[in-house]
Design a protein around this motif. Structure first.
Motif, PDB file in Angstrom:
ATOM      1  N   PHE A 291       0.696  -1.311   0.118  1.00 49.73           N
ATOM      2  CA  PHE A 291       0.151  -0.015  -0.175  1.00 49.73           C
ATOM      3  C   PHE A 291       0.886   1.092  -0.009  1.00 49.73           C
ATOM      4  N   GLU A 292       1.711   1.239   0.725  1.00 50.55           N
ATOM      5  CA  GLU A 292       2.858   2.506   0.970  1.00 50.55           C
ATOM      6  C   GLU A 292       3.742   2.577  -0.236  1.00 50.55           C
ATOM      7  N   HIS A 293       3.828   1.566  -1.124  1.00 47.13           N
ATOM      8  CA  HIS A 293       4.658   1.519  -2.358  1.00 47.13           C
ATOM      9  C   HIS A 293       3.498   2.327  -3.348  1.00 47.13           C
ATOM     10  N   LEU A 294       2.438   1.893  -3.263  1.00 50.04           N
ATOM     11  CA  LEU A 294       1.188   2.401  -4.295  1.00 50.04           C
ATOM     12  C   LEU A 294       0.945   4.106  -4.197  1.00 50.04           C
ATOM     13  N   GLU A 295       1.174   4.222  -2.626  1.00 47.46           N
ATOM     14  CA  GLU A 295       1.040   5.629  -2.529  1.00 47.46           C
ATOM     15  C   GLU A 295       2.115   6.648  -2.939  1.00 47.46           C
ATOM     16  N   SER A 296       3.430   5.967  -3.104  1.00 47.76           N
ATOM     17  CA  SER A 296       4.687   6.491  -3.456  1.00 47.76           C
ATOM     18  C   SER A 296       4.611   6.754  -5.002  1.00 47.76           C
ATOM     19  N   CYS A 297       3.893   5.744  -5.592  1.00 43.66           N
ATOM     20  CA  CYS A 297       3.783   5.863  -7.079  1.00 43.66           C
ATOM     21  C   CYS A 297       3.011   6.792  -7.383  1.00 43.66           C
ATOM     22  N   HIS A 320      -8.640 -15.756  -9.978  1.00 44.38           N
ATOM     23  CA  HIS A 320      -8.817 -17.225  -9.963  1.00 44.38           C
ATOM     24  C   HIS A 320      -8.459 -17.887  -8.702  1.00 44.38           C
ATOM     25  N   ALA A 321      -7.969 -16.892  -7.859  1.00 42.71           N
ATOM     26  CA  ALA A 321      -7.531 -17.640  -6.466  1.00 42.71           C
ATOM     27  C   ALA A 321      -8.604 -17.390  -5.468  1.00 42.71           C
ATOM     28  N   TYR A 322      -9.692 -18.476  -5.397  1.00 48.12           N
ATOM     29  CA  TYR A 322     -10.917 -18.412  -4.857  1.00 48.12           C
ATOM     30  C   TYR A 322     -10.623 -18.374  -3.227  1.00 48.12           C
ATOM     31  N   LYS A 323      -9.575 -18.950  -2.743  1.00 45.61           N
ATOM     32  CA  LYS A 323      -9.233 -18.663  -1.277  1.00 45.61           C
ATOM     33  C   LYS A 323      -8.896 -17.561  -0.844  1.00 45.61           C
ATOM     34  N   SER A 324      -8.395 -16.514  -1.958  1.00 44.85           N
ATOM     35  CA  SER A 324      -7.731 -15.280  -1.472  1.00 44.85           C
ATOM     36  C   SER A 324      -8.780 -14.751  -0.751  1.00 44.85           C
ATOM     37  N   LYS A 325      -8.497 -14.125   0.450  1.00 48.12           N
ATOM     38  CA  LYS A 325      -9.152 -13.103   1.342  1.00 48.12           C
ATOM     39  C   LYS A 325      -8.685 -11.912   1.373  1.00 48.12           C
ATOM     40  N   PHE A 326      -7.472 -11.581   1.179  1.00 50.06           N
ATOM     41  CA  PHE A 326      -6.933 -10.062   1.527  1.00 50.06           C
ATOM     42  C   PHE A 326      -6.211  -9.733   0.255  1.00 50.06           C
ATOM     43  N   THR A 327      -5.410 -10.411  -0.458  1.00 46.44           N
ATOM     44  CA  THR A 327      -4.663  -9.946  -1.579  1.00 46.44           C
ATOM     45  C   THR A 327      -5.385  -8.770  -2.477  1.00 46.44           C
ATOM     46  N   GLN A 328      -6.645  -9.093  -2.489  1.00 47.64           N
ATOM     47  CA  GLN A 328      -7.183  -8.415  -3.745  1.00 47.64           C
ATOM     48  C   GLN A 328      -7.465  -6.868  -3.278  1.00 47.64           C
ATOM     49  N   PHE A 329      -7.205  -6.744  -1.934  1.00 48.56           N
ATOM     50  CA  PHE A 329      -7.194  -5.245  -1.318  1.00 48.56           C
ATOM     51  C   PHE A 329      -6.199  -4.393  -2.069  1.00 48.56           C
ATOM     52  N   VAL A 330      -5.203  -5.110  -2.727  1.00 51.45           N
ATOM     53  CA  VAL A 330      -4.021  -4.326  -3.253  1.00 51.45           C
ATOM     54  C   VAL A 330      -4.440  -3.391  -4.461  1.00 51.45           C
ATOM     55  N   ILE A 331      -5.205  -4.068  -5.153  1.00 54.34           N
ATOM     56  CA  ILE A 331      -6.049  -3.334  -6.271  1.00 54.34           C
ATOM     57  C   ILE A 331      -7.137  -2.501  -5.899  1.00 54.34           C
ATOM     58  N   PHE A 332      -7.993  -2.700  -4.991  1.00 55.68           N
ATOM     59  CA  PHE A 332      -8.878  -1.965  -4.261  1.00 55.68           C
ATOM     60  C   PHE A 332      -8.351  -0.525  -3.925  1.00 55.68           C
ATOM     61  N   TYR A 333      -6.912  -0.898  -3.138  1.00 59.43           N
ATOM     62  CA  TYR A 333      -6.567   0.635  -2.625  1.00 59.43           C
ATOM     63  C   TYR A 333      -5.768   1.230  -3.845  1.00 59.43           C
ATOM     64  N   ALA A 334      -5.388   0.613  -4.946  1.00 60.17           N
ATOM     65  CA  ALA A 334      -4.876   1.381  -6.054  1.00 60.17           C
ATOM     66  C   ALA A 334      -6.109   2.016  -6.835  1.00 60.17           C
TER      67      ALA A 334
END
Length: 626
Positions: A291-297, A320-334
């Motif tokens: 998240f901090e990296h995205l902010e700097s970008c 396609h990683a249906y067990k993913s619970k948190f990683t998708q918030f990277v693109i949400f934050y972007a």
């Protein structure tokens, strides 16, 4: 001006002054002597390289001087004759030395790399090995001096990468392979992985990022996914799932008030279950770093470019990683950092994937599940943009109905049912805005024809979602059905499990609240919790707001937009429309969409009573589920 060459162990006590060229000549002689069979001086040279800890000032000076001399004598180093010297050099860690020795060592590594192509991989590997400190140094990273040393080392490592790349244009490609191969596994020490990923992101945004950037970022996301799926659903889900996710639970409020753990957060039970989970804590730290990296970008004006990589990674891995619970918030934050570009682009991409028949069925179902959750949860999206995307879904489902005349068949019409459920789910969160704006209400009129079709999506979609939708629709006098649906608190049904398939995409709402404490602090200001939603059946005004609700103001703002609602993608976000949460405070005390034993939270410190939020929809307990 000459340098003073400190004595080797066998030298006399007399101090002798040498010029730089004389020192280099001395080292060259030591290197060349190996070929003649006289390795005494050479062995002394190798011995100096092994000086690492607790060095006296004269030993530090000797090491620095020798490293500088070797940098000037690299043309005499042969990999077959001087393997012991090279082995000693490449095993050195900058973390063990002060800035002067670190400078000399970096200079030597750069000189070796550009002198002969056969040293490139060895030099790059040595620099990559300095991404992380020796094990004994990890605890020192908590201290100011440890952080200072970290800055000194990493700045020299990345400067060396740049110098090598300037002389050897193909070096970044070799570096990419070495970095990916050396990436710590998820079972390494937490801080070691975090520092390694920090360096990967630094490479991505650095001067050689043009060559390695996209692959670095995708590799980081892949590692996040690996950690994510290690956290089992059973670790998080501890609720009574005999109840629906949109069911009122008055008893939870009382339980939360009596809790002896204030300020733990809205996800008290879930977070408590993750406490002490090293994988969850590591994932949390890496997400914050990303998240901090995205902010700097974003500050550097590079977010749009980075977002292209995130979109590619999302489509290849995350979606396609249906067990993913948190990683998708990277693109949400972007998306949250740039709603008008990244935010709208993401939703449009998901809608395109869903409506295009050329994509595989699981891809389309996953895309619309992400889309529904995203439109419901993203506080930063404009009302007009959300309505436009919903209209695309309605139009597609209506067209589908026109070409189908069969009865209920969850397996055959999986994509259709997933689209219908997406519409219903979004309306559970956004119904009031649609109903109170005439143009938006007209847009939803075809929905009645869809829901009353022979395919009967109301029987197939998740009962919990259907029940909440019908409840709000009835209160708004928008939609009614002649048949009474008796779900009896069911979260899911046999029909919903059938259309959800093995991956249970019927229960896949990927942007449910983030349960990782540090990551949630980034997401929370941009996120719509269920406690913030004003359902149509909840009309609760504060005594101080008799003049009218702020919902009325937001609706008027929407009506007054100059541009046509379907073409305007840059309207006010729901958050910017001044919706006053205090207005329905008492309603929050009575309503929840969590199952029994739901979570509690004091949102932003604003509410005196813990508010309600939706629990993650439980995956099926059948063997073929998660």
């Amino acid at each position: 001006m000459g340098l003073e060459l400190p004595k080797y162990p066998e030298m006399e006590d007399d101090v002798v002054n040498f010029t730089d060229s004389e020192i280099i000549s001395h080292v060259k002689d030591a290197l060349n002597s190996v070929q003649s069979g006289d390795s005494n001086s050479y062995n002394q040279l190798v011995g100096v390289m092994h000086h690492s800890k607790h060095l006296a000032p004269d030993e530090v000076a000797l090491l620095e001087t020798t490293l500088k001399a070797l940098a000037g004598a690299v043309s005499c180093i042969e990999i077959t004759l001087h393997d012991s010297l090279l082995s000693a050099i490449f095993s050195m860690s900058m973390w063990n030395y002060g800035p002067h020795v670190a400078d000399a060592l970096a200079e030597l590594i750069v000189s070796l790399a550009i002198s002969n192509g056969k040293y490139i991989d060895l030099c790059l590997g040595m620099l990559v090995s300095n991404f992380t400190p020796p094990p004994y140094f990890l605890d020192k990273l908590k201290l100011p001096r440890g952080l200072e040393r970290k800055g000194q080392v990493l700045s020299r490592v990345h400067a060396a990468f740049k110098k090598i790349a300037d002389y050897v244009p193909l070096a970044p490609l070799r570096l990419l392979t070495i970095v990916l191969q050396g990436m710590p596994t998820i079972y390494h020490k937490d801080r070691a992985i975090v520092i390694y990923v920090e360096n990967m992101l630094k490479l991505e945004s650095g001067e050689i990022g043009e060559v390695v950037g996209s692959t670095m970022l995708m590799a980081v996301v892949d590692r996040l996914i690996e950690l994510d799926v290690e956290i089992g659903w059973e670790t998080i889900l501890q609720d009574d799932f005999s109840k629906g996710i949109f069911e009122m639970e008055l008893e939870d409020v009382d339980d939360d008030v009596e809790s002896a753990e204030p300020d733990i957060g809205e996800f008290r039970l879930s977070r408590k279950s993750l406490a002490g989970n090293s994988i969850a804590e590591l994932l949390d730290n890496l997400l914050v770093l990303t998240f901090e990296h995205l902010e700097s970008c974003e500050r550097a004006g590079q977010l749009a470019k980075v977002f292209e990589t995130l979109l590619q990674s999302f489509q290849i891995t995350v979606m396609h990683a249906y067990k993913s619970k948190f990683t998708q918030f990277v693109i949400f934050y972007a998306c949250a950092l740039d709603p008008e570009n990244c935010g709208m682009r993401f939703a449009t991409m998901l809608a395109d994937l869903f409506v295009q028949d050329s994509h595989l069925q699981p891809t389309r179902m996953s895309a619309v599940a992400y889309l529904a959750s995203y439109l419901s949860r993203a506080k930063f999206l404009s009302a007009s943009f959300i309505s436009g995307i919903v209209k695309r879904l309605v139009d597609w489902c209506l067209e589908y109905c026109k070409t189908r005349d069969g009865d209920i068949n969850p397996n055959t019409h999986q994509v259709f049912y997933s689209g219908c459920q997406a519409i219903l789910y979004v309306l559970c969160f956004r119904m009031k805005v649609f109903i109170d704006v005439p143009r938006l209400k007209l847009m939803l009129l075809p929905l009645e024809q869809i829901l009353k079709h022979k395919l009967n999506p109301l029987k197939v979609c998740l009962p919990s979602v259907v029940e909440e939708f019908l409840r709000q629709a009835k209160a708004a006098s928008f939609f009614s059905v002649s048949k009474t649906f008796i779900f009896d608190g069911l979260l899911e049904s046999e029909l919903s499990r059938a259309f959800g398939g093995l991956e249970r995409l019927d229960t896949f709402f990927p942007f449910d609240p983030c349960l990782l404490k540090r990551s949630d602090s980034f997401i929370r200001p941009m996120f719509v919790f269920w406690s913030m939603v004003k359902p149509t059946y909840e009309v609760a005004y504060d005594d101080d707001n008799d003049a009218g609700s702020s919902d009325d103001d937001s609706i008027q703002d929407f009506v007054n937009e100059d541009e046509d609602i379907m073409n305007d993608g840059v309207g006010k976000s729901f958050d910017e429309q001044e919706i006053d949460l205090d207005e329905f405070d008492c309603a929050l005390k009575k309503m929840s969409i969590t199952p029994k034993n739901g979570f509690s939270y004091k949102f932003g410190g604003r509410f005196q009573e813990p508010t309600r939020m939706p629990s993650r929809i439980r995956p099926s307990t059948s063997p073929e589920s998660f």
